[in-house]
Motif scaffolding. Sequence first.
Motif, PDB file in Angstrom:
ATOM      1  N   LYS A  13      24.741  86.274  57.592  1.00 61.50           N
ATOM      2  CA  LYS A  13      24.514  87.645  57.134  1.00 61.50           C
ATOM      3  C   LYS A  13      23.480  88.341  58.013  1.00 61.50           C
ATOM      4  N   PRO A  14      23.609  89.641  58.157  1.00 60.29           N
ATOM      5  CA  PRO A  14      22.616  90.392  58.936  1.00 60.29           C
ATOM      6  C   PRO A  14      21.208  90.151  58.422  1.00 60.29           C
ATOM      7  N   SER A  15      20.277  90.101  59.348  1.00 61.39           N
ATOM      8  CA  SER A  15      18.836  89.879  59.147  1.00 61.39           C
ATOM      9  C   SER A  15      18.478  88.412  58.932  1.00 61.39           C
ATOM     10  N   GLN A  16      19.468  87.560  58.753  1.00 60.76           N
ATOM     11  CA  GLN A  16      19.185  86.143  58.570  1.00 60.76           C
ATOM     12  C   GLN A  16      19.006  85.437  59.915  1.00 60.76           C
ATOM     13  N   THR A  17      18.750  84.132  59.861  1.00 65.94           N
ATOM     14  CA  THR A  17      18.576  83.320  61.058  1.00 65.94           C
ATOM     15  C   THR A  17      19.815  82.471  61.306  1.00 65.94           C
ATOM     16  N   LEU A  18      20.319  82.578  62.524  1.00 63.81           N
ATOM     17  CA  LEU A  18      21.452  81.761  62.967  1.00 63.81           C
ATOM     18  C   LEU A  18      20.905  80.449  63.507  1.00 63.81           C
ATOM     19  N   SER A  19      21.416  79.333  63.024  1.00 64.82           N
ATOM     20  CA  SER A  19      20.981  78.019  63.506  1.00 64.82           C
ATOM     21  C   SER A  19      22.195  77.209  63.941  1.00 64.82           C
ATOM     22  N   LEU A  20      22.168  76.753  65.169  1.00 63.67           N
ATOM     23  CA  LEU A  20      23.236  75.919  65.720  1.00 63.67           C
ATOM     24  C   LEU A  20      22.647  74.660  66.333  1.00 63.67           C
ATOM     25  N   THR A  21      23.411  73.580  66.245  1.00 62.61           N
ATOM     26  CA  THR A  21      22.997  72.308  66.823  1.00 62.61           C
ATOM     27  C   THR A  21      24.024  71.852  67.838  1.00 62.61           C
ATOM     28  N   CYS A  22      23.552  71.320  68.931  1.00 63.01           N
ATOM     29  CA  CYS A  22      24.415  70.717  69.946  1.00 63.01           C
ATOM     30  C   CYS A  22      24.135  69.207  69.956  1.00 63.01           C
ATOM     31  N   THR A  23      25.160  68.435  69.651  1.00 65.53           N
ATOM     32  CA  THR A  23      25.040  66.982  69.669  1.00 65.53           C
ATOM     33  C   THR A  23      25.622  66.462  70.970  1.00 65.53           C
ATOM     34  N   VAL A  24      24.838  65.652  71.661  1.00 67.70           N
ATOM     35  CA  VAL A  24      25.216  65.145  72.978  1.00 67.70           C
ATOM     36  C   VAL A  24      25.552  63.664  72.884  1.00 67.70           C
ATOM     37  N   TYR A 103      18.366  72.927  89.846  1.00 63.20           N
ATOM     38  CA  TYR A 103      18.672  73.449  91.187  1.00 63.20           C
ATOM     39  C   TYR A 103      20.164  73.679  91.413  1.00 63.20           C
ATOM     40  N   ASP A 104      21.009  73.275  90.467  1.00 60.37           N
ATOM     41  CA  ASP A 104      22.428  73.622  90.570  1.00 60.37           C
ATOM     42  C   ASP A 104      22.663  74.998  89.967  1.00 60.37           C
ATOM     43  N   GLU A 105      23.675  75.672  90.442  1.00 63.88           N
ATOM     44  CA  GLU A 105      23.996  76.994  89.911  1.00 63.88           C
ATOM     45  C   GLU A 105      24.976  76.898  88.755  1.00 63.88           C
ATOM     46  N   GLY A 106      25.846  75.936  88.796  1.00 59.00           N
ATOM     47  CA  GLY A 106      26.880  75.826  87.772  1.00 59.00           C
ATOM     48  C   GLY A 106      26.506  74.822  86.695  1.00 59.00           C
ATOM     49  N   TYR A 107      27.361  74.750  85.700  1.00 61.71           N
ATOM     50  CA  TYR A 107      27.167  73.841  84.582  1.00 61.71           C
ATOM     51  C   TYR A 107      28.112  72.653  84.709  1.00 61.71           C
ATOM     52  N   ASP A 108      27.556  71.478  84.474  1.00 58.67           N
ATOM     53  CA  ASP A 108      28.360  70.269  84.619  1.00 58.67           C
ATOM     54  C   ASP A 108      29.291  70.059  83.436  1.00 58.67           C
ATOM     55  N   ASP A 109      28.780  70.305  82.255  1.00 57.68           N
ATOM     56  CA  ASP A 109      29.543  70.012  81.047  1.00 57.68           C
ATOM     57  C   ASP A 109      29.287  71.103  80.012  1.00 57.68           C
ATOM     58  N   TRP A 110      30.325  71.398  79.239  1.00 61.77           N
ATOM     59  CA  TRP A 110      30.270  72.418  78.191  1.00 61.77           C
ATOM     60  C   TRP A 110      30.757  71.848  76.866  1.00 61.77           C
ATOM     61  N   GLY A 111      30.223  72.366  75.780  1.00 68.64           N
ATOM     62  CA  GLY A 111      30.841  72.153  74.492  1.00 68.64           C
ATOM     63  C   GLY A 111      32.063  73.043  74.365  1.00 68.64           C
ATOM     64  N   GLN A 112      32.830  72.845  73.305  1.00 70.67           N
ATOM     65  CA  GLN A 112      34.054  73.623  73.132  1.00 70.67           C
ATOM     66  C   GLN A 112      33.770  75.036  72.629  1.00 70.67           C
ATOM     67  N   GLY A 113      32.562  75.261  72.142  1.00 71.12           N
ATOM     68  CA  GLY A 113      32.193  76.575  71.638  1.00 71.12           C
ATOM     69  C   GLY A 113      32.428  76.688  70.149  1.00 71.12           C
ATOM     70  N   THR A 114      31.610  77.497  69.504  1.00 68.14           N
ATOM     71  CA  THR A 114      31.770  77.735  68.087  1.00 68.14           C
ATOM     72  C   THR A 114      31.640  79.229  67.800  1.00 68.14           C
ATOM     73  N   GLN A 115      32.553  79.756  67.024  1.00 71.76           N
ATOM     74  CA  GLN A 115      32.535  81.173  66.694  1.00 71.76           C
ATOM     75  C   GLN A 115      31.504  81.427  65.597  1.00 71.76           C
ATOM     76  N   VAL A 116      30.636  82.392  65.825  1.00 72.14           N
ATOM     77  CA  VAL A 116      29.689  82.829  64.811  1.00 72.14           C
ATOM     78  C   VAL A 116      29.892  84.324  64.583  1.00 72.14           C
ATOM     79  N   THR A 117      30.113  84.685  63.370  1.00 69.09           N
ATOM     80  CA  THR A 117      30.292  86.082  62.991  1.00 69.09           C
ATOM     81  C   THR A 117      29.128  86.510  62.115  1.00 69.09           C
ATOM     82  N   VAL A 118      28.548  87.650  62.458  1.00 66.66           N
ATOM     83  CA  VAL A 118      27.460  88.205  61.657  1.00 66.66           C
ATOM     84  C   VAL A 118      28.034  89.365  60.848  1.00 66.66           C
ATOM     85  N   SER A 119      28.067  89.178  59.545  1.00 75.10           N
ATOM     86  CA  SER A 119      28.669  90.180  58.671  1.00 75.10           C
ATOM     87  C   SER A 119      28.168  89.979  57.257  1.00 75.10           C
ATOM     88  N   SER A 120      28.047  91.077  56.551  1.00 71.50           N
ATOM     89  CA  SER A 120      27.661  90.981  55.144  1.00 71.50           C
ATOM     90  C   SER A 120      28.889  90.785  54.258  1.00 71.50           C
TER      91      SER A 120
END
Length: 120
Positions: A13-24, A103-120
């Motif tokens: 919800k708007p004004s709240q805190t978004l918290s995400l975790t990345c597990t490696v 010192y590298d410009e690119g990223y070696d590995d990525w997560g698949q991504g997670t959609q976060v929607t901010v809406s009341s």
Amino acid sequence: QVQLQESGPGLVKPSQTLSLTCTVSGGSITTNDYYWNWIRQPPGKGLEWMGAIDYSGSTYYSPSLKSRTSISRDTSKNQFTLQLRSVSPEDTAVYYCARRLEYDEGYDDWGQGTQVTVSS
């Protein structure tokens, strides 16, 4: 092979805190010279780097988001976490975690991504 997986609520919800975790898995977040990043992509826009935590625990933030962002880690769980405070609908995006070698410009590995929607 290192794998990253984002987790967290898909709706905030708007004004709240978004918290995400990345597990490696397949590698340690304390491995020398690696940076662990949060990147997002709002709908119809490009990728935006938000910040990172490095192998020693030092943090780095995008100037535009610094006042609202915190990145931390739990080495016992091999996880790192993003907190984004005072969210608005403009923070709606797909959020990614990614690994980059210093010192590298690119990223070696990525997560698949997670959609976060901010809406009341």
